[in-house]
Design a protein around this motif. Structure first.
Motif: not given
Length: 450
Positions: A163-164, A168-176, A182-184, A400-402
């Motif tokens: 999950t960590e 980390k990956r979600t933070k990068e996708l949100v930043a991009a 909300g996903d973060l 699918r999420y990524e």
């Protein structure tokens, strides 16, 4: 501080540290529990009492020997015990004797008491061994519970590490700008939930460790722990046996069945003892006695006063023996003998019924254990299939999420289902191992984990 003292303190510290870091195996826990359980110690004292009862019964077959010694002084009118003549003076007398008696026949009750004492000793051994069997099962259950909780904790920690990475990956996708904020937040909530599950699992590990430590009579809960071994389901041939075959084998060696059978034998001996009171009792006795007096006397021939003989001479002159036999025939004792026989017969019938009940209970427990093993096996297999399916679904959801084709809520639900499935695999695995060991134990196999 000299060099020797420093070395000694260092060795003591290392020894203390190694003792605190000791990891207990199942065999060590079972052995320690059996040796230190308070109820076991009480039953061992009962066994010592049974051994004393056996010594009492053996003593009842031997003759009794008692001796008496007495001395007295009298002033005034009294009788000289050596002459049986009245004297009016101060007289010092002494007497002594040895008496022995032996029961020749008492309806064989002493023989039956000895047999009963031997049977009672065996009954106490069976009861003690049965208690040890129960302790072994309880320790095995508590031990496997600790391992199950530890494995569950490892699962949650591993999922938290995954999950960590997702966080980390979600933070990068949100930043991009690929994923919304909300996903973060959803992934962060999932991570927080896993942290809570880790805390709960750590508490479960601690509680289960304390439970086993208390079972072992160990008060140092903080430093007590078991070996960190991930046991797999062991192969076993016991499932190739039918419940009837397992029951037929268990009846031959189970200590609870032997204890019930010994109670029947005890009741039979009690009945024989009760019936022995109907017979006459024949006993024999032998008595040796002698006496001394400091008084002299007058010679009947010469009329002269003769001083008292010496102490040693009087013991030989005044000694005597008596012996004989005594027969007691019971005629009427207020129905007590007959009623005791009836009570013994009732006790015997109750012991027989208890044996049948214990056999029925054992057969029921074996059937239940057999069904539990089958159910636990199916539950474990189903949990493995569920975990495999959940993991594939999770991997697909992650892909699918990524790429933005799944929202964070659905993704977190997929991960939660994987976590639950993994925890269920651990729970069902150790439940299956314990159920299998219980069934093997009924079949006479020792409690071992390899």
């Amino acid at each position: 501080m000299n060099l020797k003292l420093m070395v000694l303190l260092l060795l003591c510290g290392v020894g203390s540290l190694s003792a605190q870091n000791k990891k207990w195996t199942l065999e060590e826990c079972v052995e320690y529990a059996v040796e230190n359980n308070l109820t076991v110690e009480q039953y061992e004292l009962d066994l010592e009492n049974a051994l004393i009862d056996r010594s009492d019964a053996l003593g009842g077959l031997l003759p009794s020997v008692n001796s008496t010694l007495s001395t007295s002084g009298n002033t005034g009118l009294s009788f000289d015990p050596t002459t049986n003549q009245p004297v009016t003076t101060t007289i010092l007398t002494a007497s002594g004797g040895v008496t022995s008696s032996l029961t020749l026949f008492d309806g064989l009750r002493n023989i039956h008491r000895l047999n009963r004492a031997k049977l009672n000793e065996m009954a106490n051994r069976y009861r003690l061994d049965d208690l040890k069997d129960d302790i072994r099962l309880s320790v095995a259950n508590a031990y496997l519970q600790i391992l199950s909780n530890k494995e569950t904790l490892k699962v949650y920690k591993a999922q938290y590490a995954v999950t960590e990475q997702d966080l980390k990956r979600t933070k990068e996708l949100v930043a991009a700008g690929v994923l919304p904020q909300g996903d973060l937040l959803e992934i962060e909530a999932t991570a927080a939930g896993l942290e809570q599950q880790i805390v709960n699992s750590e508490n479960q590990v601690l509680i289960s460790r304390i439970g086993l430590a208390q079972l072992l009579q160990i008060t140092d809960y903080e430093n007590f722990d078991v070996s960190d071994v991930d046991y797999e389901v062991p192969p076993s041939d016991v499932l190739n046996r039918s419940p009837k075959e397992i029951f037929a084998e268990a009846v031959t060696f189970r200590n609870d069945i032997k204890f019930s059978q010994s109670n029947i034998d005890l009741a039979k001996e009690d009945l024989k003892i009760s019936k022995g009171a109907l017979y006459p009792t024949l006993g024999a006795f032998f008595n040796y006695n002698t006496r001394y007096s400091d008084q002299g006397g007058f010679d009947s021939g010469t009329g002269n006063f003769v001083p008292a003989e010496s102490f040693g001479n009087q013991l030989w002159i005044n000694d005597g023996i008596s012996y004989g036999a005594q027969l007691n025939i019971p005629v009427f004792n207020g129905f007590s003998v007959r009623n005791n026989i009836k009570r013994s017969q009732i006790t015997l019938e109750k012991a027989k019924l208890q044996l049948e009940q214990d056999k029925l209970d054992l057969e029921t427990n074996i059937n239940q254990a057999y069904v539990d093993v089958k159910s636990a096996s199916k539950a474990y297999e189903a949990a493995l299939k569920t975990l495999e399916a959940r993991q594939l679904a999770y991997d697909y959801s992650k892909e699918r999420y990524e790429v933005g084709l799944m929202n964070a809520f659905d993704f977190s639900q997929a991960q939660a289902r994987v976590d639950d499935a993994a925890a269920e695999v651990v729970r069902t695995k150790y439940d299956y191992i314990f159920r299998l060991k219980v069934l093997e134990f009924y079949f006479g196999l020792p409690l071992q984990l390899k």
